[in-house]
Design an enzyme around this catalytic site. Structure first.
Site, PDB file in Angstrom:
ATOM      1  N   LYS A 100       0.827  -1.210   0.000  1.00 32.19           N
ATOM      2  CA  LYS A 100       0.000   0.000   0.000  1.00 32.19           C
ATOM      3  C   LYS A 100       0.855   1.251   0.000  1.00 32.19           C
ATOM      4  O   LYS A 100       0.460   2.265  -0.555  1.00 32.19           O
ATOM      5  CB  LYS A 100      -0.982  -0.007   1.175  1.00 32.19           C
ATOM      6  CG  LYS A 100      -2.089  -1.019   0.977  1.00 32.19           C
ATOM      7  CD  LYS A 100      -3.401  -0.637   1.623  1.00 32.19           C
ATOM      8  CE  LYS A 100      -4.477  -1.619   1.179  1.00 32.19           C
ATOM      9  NZ  LYS A 100      -5.717  -1.506   1.899  1.00 32.19           N
TER      10      LYS A 100
ATOM     11  N   LYS B 132      -3.293 -10.040  -6.809  1.00 30.23           N
ATOM     12  CA  LYS B 132      -4.600 -10.452  -6.282  1.00 30.23           C
ATOM     13  C   LYS B 132      -5.705  -9.483  -6.691  1.00 30.23           C
ATOM     14  O   LYS B 132      -5.449  -8.296  -6.916  1.00 30.23           O
ATOM     15  CB  LYS B 132      -4.533 -10.609  -4.764  1.00 30.23           C
ATOM     16  CG  LYS B 132      -4.762  -9.359  -3.975  1.00 30.23           C
ATOM     17  CD  LYS B 132      -4.989  -9.656  -2.491  1.00 30.23           C
ATOM     18  CE  LYS B 132      -5.267  -8.357  -1.758  1.00 30.23           C
ATOM     19  NZ  LYS B 132      -6.620  -8.177  -1.313  1.00 30.23           N
TER      20      LYS B 132
ATOM     21  N   LYS C  36     -10.458  -4.836  -4.281  1.00 31.56           N
ATOM     22  CA  LYS C  36     -11.675  -4.057  -4.497  1.00 31.56           C
ATOM     23  C   LYS C  36     -11.431  -2.572  -4.708  1.00 31.56           C
ATOM     24  O   LYS C  36     -12.337  -1.849  -5.090  1.00 31.56           O
ATOM     25  CB  LYS C  36     -12.663  -4.280  -3.340  1.00 31.56           C
ATOM     26  CG  LYS C  36     -12.183  -3.771  -1.987  1.00 31.56           C
ATOM     27  CD  LYS C  36     -13.281  -3.957  -0.953  1.00 31.56           C
ATOM     28  CE  LYS C  36     -12.749  -4.270   0.422  1.00 31.56           C
ATOM     29  NZ  LYS C  36     -11.837  -3.278   0.985  1.00 31.56           N
TER      30      LYS C  36
HETATM   31  P1  ATP Z   1      -8.543  -2.921  -0.788  1.00 31.65           P
HETATM   32  O1  ATP Z   1      -8.223  -3.139  -2.238  1.00 31.65           O
HETATM   33  O2  ATP Z   1      -9.683  -1.951  -0.598  1.00 31.65           O
HETATM   34  O3  ATP Z   1      -7.379  -2.652   0.081  1.00 31.65           O
HETATM   35  P2  ATP Z   1      -9.091  -5.774  -0.488  1.00 31.65           P
HETATM   36  O4  ATP Z   1      -9.885  -6.200  -1.671  1.00 31.65           O
HETATM   37  O5  ATP Z   1      -7.697  -6.231  -0.397  1.00 31.65           O
HETATM   38  O6  ATP Z   1      -9.206  -4.238  -0.248  1.00 31.65           O
HETATM   39  P3  ATP Z   1      -9.754  -6.113   2.331  1.00 31.65           P
HETATM   40  O7  ATP Z   1     -10.757  -5.201   2.942  1.00 31.65           O
HETATM   41  O8  ATP Z   1      -8.315  -5.807   2.584  1.00 31.65           O
HETATM   42  O9  ATP Z   1      -9.951  -6.247   0.770  1.00 31.65           O
HETATM   43  O10 ATP Z   1     -10.048  -7.601   2.749  1.00 31.65           O
HETATM   44  C1  ATP Z   1     -11.286  -8.099   3.156  1.00 31.65           C
HETATM   45  C2  ATP Z   1     -11.224  -9.603   3.183  1.00 31.65           C
HETATM   46  O11 ATP Z   1     -11.205 -10.124   1.865  1.00 31.65           O
HETATM   47  C3  ATP Z   1      -9.976 -10.152   3.873  1.00 31.65           C
HETATM   48  O12 ATP Z   1     -10.326 -11.309   4.609  1.00 31.65           O
HETATM   49  C4  ATP Z   1      -9.085 -10.511   2.731  1.00 31.65           C
HETATM   50  O13 ATP Z   1      -8.161 -11.533   3.057  1.00 31.65           O
HETATM   51  C5  ATP Z   1     -10.094 -10.996   1.707  1.00 31.65           C
HETATM   52  N1  ATP Z   1      -9.596 -10.828   0.339  1.00 31.65           N
HETATM   53  C6  ATP Z   1      -9.230  -9.658  -0.234  1.00 31.65           C
HETATM   54  N2  ATP Z   1      -8.842  -9.859  -1.506  1.00 31.65           N
HETATM   55  C7  ATP Z   1      -8.946 -11.208  -1.730  1.00 31.65           C
HETATM   56  C8  ATP Z   1      -8.685 -12.037  -2.857  1.00 31.65           C
HETATM   57  N3  ATP Z   1      -8.251 -11.535  -4.006  1.00 31.65           N
HETATM   58  N4  ATP Z   1      -8.899 -13.364  -2.737  1.00 31.65           N
HETATM   59  C9  ATP Z   1      -9.350 -13.888  -1.574  1.00 31.65           C
HETATM   60  N5  ATP Z   1      -9.620 -13.165  -0.488  1.00 31.65           N
HETATM   61  C10 ATP Z   1      -9.424 -11.834  -0.545  1.00 31.65           C
END
Ligand code: ATP
Ligand code: LTN
Length: 341
Positions: free
Chosen positions: A119, A201, A204
């Site tokens: 990040k 990965k 969102k």
């Molecule tokens: P951002 O992009 O907004 O930082 P993010 O998509 O990485 O967010 P988080 O809020 O950090 O999402 O994570 C929420 C949950 O979703 C956590 O348990 C995280 O491990 C899971 N998660 C996030 N991205 C993935 C992915 N690509 N595959 C599986 N699990 C995921």
């Protein structure tokens, strides 16, 4: 569920940051398991808004997104009568315990966190202290409720390990105070990959919205995003396709949505063109997300209902959290307020 029935169940706890658009990776890696495990646990599901401000958020968007995420937890199948759902900033003990835990977390530990490294690379203009100390806040979220099991995607494993280390350190310095939580990382779908850049990965908050499937994407957008998903130049599926970043990711998503093993799905599609898998995957996604979106619209249309769930959740959470926090304050040696009255 009465308080005494709830008190007997082990605790399942997880949270998602209200940033970006709730995505298929979040559902498959985390929320799906919240729903599947909720029967045997008292579930605590948090919209972690304090975490979200480690990256700049527009106030009006953040406000809307918190409610929208809570509604999506419900639409995914979390039963509000049996679980506790709330917004993190409604429970002040998270910020309070996180300060304490910051003082039991070493900079050397924080320096190793890959989410911080990622990040800070993505937001070079805003590498703030909150982004760095974020794992201590996550540890507070979990330890305040004496959680037994924390279902998350693979990217959170490192934060969970740090949470356990901090809890053990505190328990050994004073006396047993915190339950040591276990991670729950699913066998399948723990790391759903980006559609356009399948070596990273799915995230969102990706600036390219073609990289993720949002749970609220309408059917035509879902179909378009799947159709355009990056694969390799081979055209046919083989048993080895599971090891290929792009097509392996699509096979994984299909297998999870259809409750099949990855090997069975690779078998089923063996010899078929990639376009066949993409078509069937798009159908599965639309079939799964359409009813989800209908439930979501209904919940968002009943704002009073949503607010009452969040208010009740926060009230129960504050009670549970305050018990742990007072224990912590007492062990550290803080003077109890009102002691001489
Ligand atoms: P951002 O992009 O907004 O930082 P993010 O998509 O990485 O967010 P988080 O809020 O950090 O999402 O994570 C929420 C949950 O979703 C956590 O348990 C995280 O491990 C899971 N998660 C996030 N991205 C993935 C992915 N690509 N595959 C599986 N699990 C995921
Ligand atoms: N750090 C997590 C979100 C998160 C969380 C939690 C997950 C904050 N607090 C407590 C599980 C339990 C993330 O970035 N995905």
């Amino acid at each position: 569920m009465t308080e005494s029935q709830a008190a007997k169940k082990p605790i399942l706890l997880s949270g998602i940051q209200p940033s970006g658009h709730l995505a298929l990776g979040n559902y498959v890696g985390a929320m799906r398991n919240w729903v599947n495990l909720q029967q045997d646990y008292l579930g605590i599901f948090i919209v972690v808004d304090l975490h979200a401000i480690t990256v700049r958020q527009k106030p009006a968007d953040l406000r809307k997104r918190c409610l929208s995420f809570a509604a999506q937890y419900l639409a995914a199948g979390i039963d509000p009568a049996e679980n506790i759902i709330f917004i993190q900033s409604h429970v002040p003990q998270h910020a309070e315990l996180s300060w304490v835990l910051n003082c039991y977390t070493y900079m050397g530990e924080l320096n190793r966190m890959t989410q911080f490294k990622d990040k800070s690379q993505r937001h070079q203009d805003n590498i703030n202290a909150g982004l760095y100390t974020y794992p201590a806040l996550m540890a507070a979220d979990i330890l305040l409720y004496q959680a037994d099991l924390v279902p998350v995607g693979a990217d959170q494993k490192q934060h969970l390990e740090l949470t356990r280390d901090i809890a053990n350190r505190f328990n050994h310095t004073y006396s047993p105070t915190f339950k040591i939580p276990e991670p729950f990382i699913p066998q399948a779908g723990a790391r759903i990959m980006s559609l356009q850049e399948p070596d990273k990965k799915m995230s969102k908050s990706d600036s390219n919205e073609n990289n993720y499937i949002a749970l609220l994407d309408p059917p035509d957008v879902l179909r378009r995003k799947i159709k355009r998903a990056v694969t390799d130049s081979a055209r046919e599926i083989t048993p080895e396709s599971v090891n290929n970043a792009g097509i392996g990711n699509l096979l994984t998503i299909y297998s999870v949505l259809n409750d099949q093993t990855l090997a069975a799905v690779a078998d089923q599609f063996a010899g078929q063109q990639y376009s066949v898998l993409k078509g069937e995957l798009a159908d599965s996604l639309v079939g799964f997300l359409e009813p989800f979106q209908q439930r979501y619209d209904q919940i968002m249309g009943e704002q009073g209902y949503l607010s009452s769930i969040l208010d009740e959740g926060a009230q129960r959470a504050r009670y549970m959290a305050s018990r742990t926090l007072s224990k912590v304050y007492r062990k550290i040696g803080f003077v109890a307020p009102g002691r001489n009255r």
